[in-house]
Design an enzyme around this catalytic site. Structure first.
Site, short mmCIF file in Angstrom:
data_model
loop_
_atom_site.label_atom_id
_atom_site.label_comp_id
_atom_site.label_asym_id
_atom_site.label_seq_id
_atom_site.Cartn_x
_atom_site.Cartn_y
_atom_site.Cartn_z
N ASP A 16 70.16 19.37 37.30
CA ASP A 16 69.92 19.66 38.72
C ASP A 16 69.96 18.38 39.56
OD1 ASP A 16 69.42 21.25 40.90
OD2 ASP A 16 67.26 21.36 40.57
N TRP A 21 71.90 14.43 45.51
CA TRP A 21 72.49 13.11 45.19
C TRP A 21 73.64 12.82 46.14
CZ3 TRP A 21 77.35 11.41 43.78
CH2 TRP A 21 77.45 10.16 43.15
N HIS A 33 78.85 17.44 42.44
CA HIS A 33 79.15 18.13 41.18
C HIS A 33 80.20 17.35 40.38
CE1 HIS A 33 76.61 21.37 42.29
NE2 HIS A 33 77.38 21.84 43.25
N ASN A 64 74.55 31.43 40.36
CA ASN A 64 75.40 30.50 41.13
C ASN A 64 76.55 31.19 41.88
OD1 ASN A 64 75.09 27.69 38.78
ND2 ASN A 64 73.94 28.14 40.64
N TRP A 65 76.87 32.45 41.48
CA TRP A 65 77.92 33.19 42.20
C TRP A 65 77.52 33.39 43.66
CZ3 TRP A 65 82.40 33.51 39.80
CH2 TRP A 65 82.44 33.60 38.41
N ARG A 67 76.36 31.23 45.70
CA ARG A 67 76.57 30.05 46.55
C ARG A 67 77.82 30.26 47.43
NH1 ARG A 67 74.51 24.54 43.64
NH2 ARG A 67 72.53 25.40 42.98
N GLU A 199 59.28 21.61 23.98
CA GLU A 199 58.59 20.62 24.81
C GLU A 199 59.38 20.50 26.12
OE1 GLU A 199 55.73 19.08 24.09
OE2 GLU A 199 55.66 20.24 22.23
C1 FPP Z 1 72.72 21.86 40.11
O1 FPP Z 1 72.75 20.97 41.19
C2 FPP Z 1 73.94 21.81 39.33
C3 FPP Z 1 74.83 22.83 39.21
C4 FPP Z 1 74.65 24.14 39.86
C5 FPP Z 1 76.07 22.70 38.45
C6 FPP Z 1 76.09 21.74 37.30
C7 FPP Z 1 77.49 21.46 37.01
C8 FPP Z 1 78.00 20.28 36.64
C9 FPP Z 1 77.19 19.09 36.36
C10 FPP Z 1 79.47 20.13 36.55
C11 FPP Z 1 80.26 20.49 35.39
C12 FPP Z 1 79.68 20.66 34.06
C13 FPP Z 1 80.37 20.56 32.89
C14 FPP Z 1 79.74 21.02 31.64
C15 FPP Z 1 81.71 19.99 32.81
P1 FPP Z 1 72.46 21.53 42.64
O2 FPP Z 1 73.74 21.81 43.32
O3 FPP Z 1 71.55 22.72 42.59
O4 FPP Z 1 71.75 20.32 43.28
P2 FPP Z 1 70.68 20.36 44.47
O5 FPP Z 1 69.47 21.07 43.92
O6 FPP Z 1 70.45 18.92 44.73
O7 FPP Z 1 71.33 21.09 45.61
#
Ligand code: FPP
Length: 232
Positions: A16, A21, A33, A64-65, A67, A199
């Site tokens: 997350d 970031w 991402h 996530n769909w 979003r 844990e």
């Molecule tokens: C959460 O950050 C992250 C995700 C919903 C996606 C995670 C995906 C990747 C790291 C990319 C690809 C992965 C692989 C295995 C190649 P967020 O968007 O919820 O962050 P925020 O809470 O700061 O908005």
């Protein structure tokens, strides 16, 4: 499972903080991402080097769909691109790739890529890297119940072991350590059944910044935990 092992056999991660970031740097969410996807390679290698046998990454959830379309498309594209980029490297590193989650809603092209990557690496004997794409724990549990019902398993025949064998994670031991980056303190529908005795480790560090030093901190923290599995 041994309760006194200082090294977790299975580490699961909720990656997350990509969006925040990016925002802090004046970048788009998809840039965040992208940085997160780049970090997957490094983190997977580092855990493999530490001798971790199973690493599960929550890459795309059933929620996530919901979003914005642009972000969903961007994330699916990133997953697809990462498989293209990384599969050979993982294969050379003797890493076995597996997928948990529902394949049917993913674009056909991505499904094919997942299938060929898992097929290519299925006999590898190093770390198992389990990618959760379109994964949600409640949906996994409901599907398991449906299969048990369709399989006409008798009520007496249902045990915790049998139930586990109907989950996507049937061939994978439960996580010993669950890490969530990005500063939130929740499980977000990830491996709810499987983390019963894991844990938990929460860090404010955003996923793109979760590096070797942070991995060592998490493993050291785990080493100091006393796991009792409900015993004294
Ligand atoms: C959460 O950050 C992250 C995700 C919903 C996606 C995670 C995906 C990747 C790291 C990319 C690809 C992965 C692989 C295995 C190649 P967020 O968007 O919820 O962050 P925020 O809470 O700061 O908005």
């Amino acid at each position: 499972m041994s309760g006194d092992s200082s090294l977790p056999r299975h580490v699961a991660i909720i990656m997350d903080g990509n969006g925040r970031w990016a925002k802090q740097r004046g970048l788009s969410r998809i840039d965040g991402h992208r940085a997160g996807a780049k970090n997957v390679r490094k983190v997977a290698r580092a855990f493999a080097d530490h001798g971790i046998k199973y690493l599960t990454l929550f890459a795309f959830s059933t929620e996530n769909w919901g979003r914005p379309q642009e972000e969903v498309t961007g994330l699916l594209h990133l997953l697809s691109h990462s498989i293209d980029e990384e599969t050979q490297r993982f294969h050379q590193a003797n890493i076995k790739l597996v997928h948990i989650g529902k394949p049917d809603r993913l674009p056909l092209e991505l499904r094919r890529k997942i299938k060929s990557a898992t097929e290519l690496t299925k006999d590898n004997t190093g770390m198992t890297l389990c990618l959760a794409f379109d994964y949600g724990s409640r949906s996994e549990i409901v599907d398991a119940v449906r299969c048990i019902k369709e399989g006409n398993v008798s009520p007496e025949g249902i045990s915790e072991t049998i139930f586990s064998s109907y989950l996507d994670t049937a061939d994978i031991p439960d996580p010993d350590l669950l890490i969530r980056t990005g500063g939130e303190f929740r499980l977000s529908n990830f491996l709810l059944w499987q983390v019963a005795y894991s844990e938990l480790y929460f860090t404010p560090v955003s996923w793109p910044d979760f590096n070797e030093k942070e991995i060592e901190k998490a493993l050291l923290d785990y080493e100091q935990r006393q796991r009792r599995f409900g015993n004294l």
